[in-house]
Design a protein around this motif. Structure first.
Motif, short mmCIF file in Angstrom:
data_model
loop_
_atom_site.label_atom_id
_atom_site.label_comp_id
_atom_site.label_asym_id
_atom_site.label_seq_id
_atom_site.Cartn_x
_atom_site.Cartn_y
_atom_site.Cartn_z
N LYS A 102 4.34 12.70 10.57
CA LYS A 102 3.65 13.43 11.63
C LYS A 102 3.63 14.93 11.33
N ARG A 103 4.76 15.47 10.85
CA ARG A 103 4.84 16.90 10.56
C ARG A 103 3.92 17.29 9.40
N MET A 104 3.68 16.36 8.48
CA MET A 104 2.87 16.65 7.30
C MET A 104 1.43 16.17 7.44
N CYS A 105 1.01 15.85 8.68
CA CYS A 105 -0.37 15.39 8.94
C CYS A 105 -0.71 14.12 8.18
N ILE A 106 0.26 13.26 8.02
CA ILE A 106 0.08 11.96 7.38
C ILE A 106 0.05 10.89 8.47
N PRO A 107 -0.86 9.93 8.43
CA PRO A 107 -0.90 8.90 9.47
C PRO A 107 0.40 8.09 9.49
N ASN A 131 25.90 -7.14 -7.83
CA ASN A 131 26.92 -7.84 -7.04
C ASN A 131 28.30 -7.40 -7.50
N ARG A 132 28.58 -6.13 -7.23
CA ARG A 132 29.87 -5.56 -7.62
C ARG A 132 30.20 -4.38 -6.71
N PRO A 133 31.49 -4.10 -6.50
CA PRO A 133 31.89 -3.03 -5.58
C PRO A 133 31.35 -1.67 -6.03
N GLY A 134 30.85 -0.90 -5.07
CA GLY A 134 30.38 0.45 -5.35
C GLY A 134 28.95 0.51 -5.86
N TYR A 135 28.33 -0.64 -6.08
CA TYR A 135 26.96 -0.68 -6.59
C TYR A 135 26.01 -1.17 -5.50
N SER A 136 24.74 -0.84 -5.65
CA SER A 136 23.76 -1.22 -4.64
C SER A 136 22.37 -1.15 -5.25
N LEU A 137 21.38 -1.51 -4.44
CA LEU A 137 19.98 -1.35 -4.82
C LEU A 137 19.42 -0.19 -4.01
N TYR A 138 19.06 0.89 -4.68
CA TYR A 138 18.47 2.04 -4.01
C TYR A 138 16.99 1.76 -3.78
N ILE A 139 16.50 2.09 -2.58
CA ILE A 139 15.12 1.76 -2.18
C ILE A 139 14.39 3.06 -1.88
N ARG A 140 13.23 3.24 -2.48
CA ARG A 140 12.46 4.47 -2.29
C ARG A 140 11.07 4.15 -1.69
N PRO A 141 10.92 4.25 -0.36
CA PRO A 141 9.59 4.21 0.25
C PRO A 141 9.00 5.62 0.27
N PHE A 142 7.69 5.74 0.08
CA PHE A 142 7.07 7.07 0.14
C PHE A 142 5.58 6.94 0.45
N ILE A 143 5.02 8.02 0.99
CA ILE A 143 3.59 8.09 1.30
C ILE A 143 3.05 9.37 0.68
N PHE A 144 1.88 9.28 0.08
CA PHE A 144 1.27 10.49 -0.46
C PHE A 144 -0.24 10.45 -0.31
N ALA A 145 -0.84 11.64 -0.27
CA ALA A 145 -2.29 11.77 -0.11
C ALA A 145 -3.01 11.32 -1.37
N THR A 146 -4.17 10.68 -1.19
CA THR A 146 -4.92 10.20 -2.36
C THR A 146 -6.36 10.68 -2.40
N SER A 155 -5.57 15.06 3.96
CA SER A 155 -6.30 14.01 3.24
C SER A 155 -6.81 12.95 4.22
N GLU A 156 -7.84 12.25 3.83
CA GLU A 156 -8.36 11.14 4.63
C GLU A 156 -7.89 9.79 4.10
N LYS A 157 -7.28 9.80 2.91
CA LYS A 157 -6.78 8.57 2.29
C LYS A 157 -5.32 8.78 1.86
N TYR A 158 -4.54 7.70 1.95
CA TYR A 158 -3.11 7.77 1.60
C TYR A 158 -2.68 6.47 0.96
N LYS A 159 -1.56 6.54 0.26
CA LYS A 159 -0.96 5.35 -0.33
C LYS A 159 0.51 5.31 0.08
N PHE A 160 0.95 4.15 0.57
CA PHE A 160 2.36 3.89 0.88
C PHE A 160 2.89 2.95 -0.17
#
Length: 355
Positions: A102-107, A131-146, A155-160
């Motif tokens: 919202k702050r960046m004018c992204i839908p 599957n071991r202590p201290g380890y994990s799967l890092y997840i990166r969601p992001f949206i950018f203007a296209t 922008s009028e178009k975006y990609k998530f």
């Protein structure tokens, strides 16, 4: 969660999993096999798909490359002892992504697109979760203007998109930090509370100067007076002075509303720790260091969870902090957080989604 979203799925014909050395994971450099993608065009999100992870093709006039209209999130998934996938506080990440958008004018992105795309991706790439202590799967969601357009407007178009990477510890040792008294990360009325790409770009140069002096991170101060501690470069920051946990409030719009921050504060209050959400003055911090009333200092964030601070530089002076044992609050709250994330104790806050 039942999937109601129609997602086209194309699986890779050549998985990288067998060639991946899980004993030598450098944070953010090993990427899993697939990615989720959605496109925004003509006022709505659509074209939902999961594809093999691959480079993008961008027009040189792409709006994000020129004007930085991009926001992102970071979260983690874990495996419990039974081999089940546990996802930590993804609903909070989804809400924060939309606050940033919202702050960046992204839908804004509807919750079902975020969650169903994420859960389907995790099911397909579940073997990538260490599957071991201290380890994990890092997840990166992001949206950018296209938009391919050089005019300055939203922008009028975006990609998530969402992609994932197996990771170990972000910091292998306690960090040293320098109180920043010249450069500013954020100002009231700005984008400091948003997880916007440009915030991080603007922080790189001051952080590089500090690293050349031998410090791992900065302690950012307020943009008006540089007299109040706000946050660190990759994390919110907390201090225990005498018996009180002190951390900056998120009400000024200059500080990221950290999800690990919120989790630590929730658990601290349950553990009977006195909590004050207020700005700590630089002079007050220095007095506490000199009088040895500063018992602990640590950062909180998705990547590091808890990052112990071993040294603080203020006004030309280095102050060393003693190493913490298992009785320190930071270590006790880290253990409790990890026990929740890995399914070792009851999740009384409904923070975990089990796939």
């Amino acid at each position: 969660m039942n999937t109601t979203l129609t997602i086209d799925i194309t699986k890779t014909s050549s998985s990288k999993l067998a060639q991946t050395n899980f004993d030598d994971l450098k944070f953010g450099q090993t990427i899993s096999d697939h990615m989720f993608i959605a496109d925004y065009e003509n006022g709505e999100w659509g074209n939902f798909r999961i594809e093999p992870y691959a480079p993008l093709q961008l027009n040189p006039a792409n709006a994000t490359l020129h004007y930085g209209q991009s926001v992102f999130e970071g979260m983690k998934a874990y495996k419990n002892d039974a081999g089940e996938t546990l996802l930590f506080r993804a609903d909070a990440n989804q809400k924060r992504l939309n606050e940033s958008a919202k702050r960046m004018c992204i839908p804004e992105l509807p919750e079902n697109i975020f969650m169903e795309g994420l859960l389907q991706l995790l099911k397909i790439d579940s073997a990538w979760i260490p599957n071991r202590p201290g380890y994990s799967l890092y997840i990166r969601p992001f949206i950018f203007a296209t938009d391919d357009y050089l005019g300055i407007r939203p922008s009028e178009k975006y990609k998530f998109m969402i992609f994932t990477c197996p990771v170990g510890h972000y910091y292998s040792k306690p960090v040293s930090v320098k109180v920043e008294s010249k450069y500013t990360r954020a100002a009231e009325g700005g984008t400091g509370y948003a997880k916007a790409a440009g915030n991080y770009a603007g922080s790189l140069y001051p952080a590089l100067l500090a690293q050349k002096e031998g410090y791992d991170q900065l302690l950012w101060t307020d943009g008006k007076s540089h007299q109040h501690i706000e946050e660190s470069g990759t994390m919110n920051v907390m201090f225990i002075i005498n018996d009180t946990l002190i951390t900056a409030p998120t009400t000024t719009g200059t500080i990221l509303k950290g999800i690990t921050r919120d989790s630590v504060l929730t658990l601290a209050r349950e553990m009977g720790v006195k909590v004050e959400e207020r700005f700590l003055r630089v002079a007050e911090l220095e007095d506490a260091l000199k009088s040895h009333t500063l018992k602990e200092a640590f950062g909180t964030g998705t990547a590091a969870t808890i990052a112990h601070i071993s040294k603080i530089h203020i006004s030309g002076n280095d102050y060393e902090l003693p190493q913490k044992d298992e009785t320190a609050f930071s270590n006790r709250v880290l253990k409790r957080l990890d026990d929740i994330k890995y399914g070792k104790i009851e999740d009384s806050h409904n923070w975990i989604i089990k796939l």
